[in-house]
Enzyme design. Sequence first.
Site, mmCIF file in Angstrom:
data_model
loop_
_atom_site.group_PDB
_atom_site.id
_atom_site.type_symbol
_atom_site.label_atom_id
_atom_site.label_comp_id
_atom_site.label_asym_id
_atom_site.label_seq_id
_atom_site.Cartn_x
_atom_site.Cartn_y
_atom_site.Cartn_z
ATOM 1 N N ASP A 87 127.289 70.085 62.874
ATOM 2 C CA ASP A 87 126.962 68.852 62.174
ATOM 3 C C ASP A 87 128.275 68.264 61.632
ATOM 4 O O ASP A 87 129.298 68.956 61.590
ATOM 5 C CB ASP A 87 125.980 69.164 61.038
ATOM 6 C CG ASP A 87 125.573 67.933 60.265
ATOM 7 O OD1 ASP A 87 125.455 66.859 60.870
ATOM 8 O OD2 ASP A 87 125.373 68.053 59.040
ATOM 9 N N ASP A 118 128.641 65.393 58.627
ATOM 10 C CA ASP A 118 128.623 65.216 57.169
ATOM 11 C C ASP A 118 128.090 66.464 56.472
ATOM 12 O O ASP A 118 126.998 66.942 56.777
ATOM 13 C CB ASP A 118 127.741 64.020 56.813
ATOM 14 C CG ASP A 118 128.285 62.714 57.357
ATOM 15 O OD1 ASP A 118 129.054 62.052 56.658
ATOM 16 O OD2 ASP A 118 127.941 62.368 58.510
ATOM 17 N N ASP A 175 124.133 71.560 57.496
ATOM 18 C CA ASP A 175 123.848 71.651 56.065
ATOM 19 C C ASP A 175 122.562 70.959 55.631
ATOM 20 O O ASP A 175 122.063 71.212 54.543
ATOM 21 C CB ASP A 175 124.998 71.022 55.271
ATOM 22 C CG ASP A 175 124.999 69.501 55.384
ATOM 23 O OD1 ASP A 175 125.106 68.994 56.520
ATOM 24 O OD2 ASP A 175 124.860 68.825 54.346
#
Length: 265
Positions: free
Chosen positions: A31, A33, A211
């Site tokens: 991922d 961000d 996240d």
Amino acid sequence: MSAEWTIPSALTDFHDIEKALEGRQPAVFLDYDGTLTPIVDTPAQAVLSEEMRDTVRRLGERCPTAVVSGRAGEDVRERVGLDNLFYAGTHGFEIAGPPGSGIHHLVGKEFLPVLEELHQRLRGGLAEVPGLLLETKGYSLAVHYRLVEEARVADVEGVVDALMPDYPGLRKTHGKKVFEIRPRFDWNKGKAVEWLLETLGAGHVPLYLGDDTTDEDGFAAMAGRGLGILVAEEPRQTAADYRLNDPAEVGRFLQHLARTIHEPR
């Protein structure tokens, strides 16, 4: 009493991960961000550090590496700035391989007109909310409320929810201080990872690092075939197998991983 982690640290238990990869080539899915970059107030502020870029570049030279992001494909490609990676933008609705690979896959193009219509209506309905950021990403819309006064967040969601019944082909999901609106289509980050793994061919052990709640689809795709690694400081329910606290730990983990691949035991 505060909650405690029920999954181990990917750094502390790196030897176990190394053993699981012994004699096999990983395929790494990242991922952007909150994983490669820290969480910031606005999407434009999420800038990849040169150190992380160099780490990801070296990893991409040793094994198939993809960035799987909620950002539009062109946006995340420009921010990462590496040609030796695969990119799956807009939660996997836009997939592209390195230049010359011939890998290109788009899902849900038929939803673009209604997404644009909803974007215009949301822009009108939310124009007076201070701090509200409405981001159009082609195959999805993002309503960012990180900078909105807490007392106004319910009003923002009310505007979104009032419009959603007019668009039965779309669905609203939740992220970190953001409402995401995407096609009601059986496709997500996990499906994108599975598609890429099939394209890459058999023999790879996938590792997925993320996240956000949208990354849980990626972790679920690892079941029985690879490892999911959640990036989070506070314990929470997850399908991941391991954890890392923050992007700084992600960088250290990826450096260890790149060295392991470069110097097989």
